[in-house]
Design a protein around this motif. Sequence first.
Motif: not given
Length: 217
Positions: A127, A151-154
Amino acid sequence: MNLTEIEDLIPECCTAAKIDINECYRKEKRALEEFAPSVKSIIVLGHHIINAREWIWTHMKSERGNCTCIADLHTKDIIKKIKNYVEDEGYNSKIIPYPEVSGVRFKKLAAKTHMGEIGDNFLFLHKDWGPWIHLRVLLTDAKISSKQENSMDEVCIHCGKCIEACPANAISQNGFDSQKCRERQEELNNAHSCEICARICPLGETPEKIKLVQVDE
């Protein structure tokens, strides 16, 4: 055991995340249990490649196609340190060999964590660091807790630069042709020597490319 205890062991150039074995797909879980039948947690270690010299692969007897580099050796030392700590705490652990030996894809495990995701270039994209990360994986029967969300953003922005730049046409919007990429590496006669898709990626800070200077005798 808490992930914070593991993070206290590693240098600033590295990061660690954990996965519960039940977060893995059935096929992944089966492959991991072949190495450690009682595995409960997976520790994914990532090293930030800051200097291009860390990523010069040389032919040397090792578990990754008889090749290694400074980043590989460094990350291996850190994962061994984590292994020793876990075992001193009374748990079993197992360092997973590289995919060519284990069949376990480190980037797919890393993509289950908060670290990042697999990009269009089929590289794991951190990231913050982009493609400039080297991974290692440790299995343990310790139950590791963490406040971090997996979980994380794209991360990949799908800019298409890697698709346009790949000299082997191995990258496309429909997927990745590993055979074409492998043939490209063989043409260069130097393991892991093609960095085009990593260097064209706008994510992270790209290390300055090493310039080879010919010395006249």
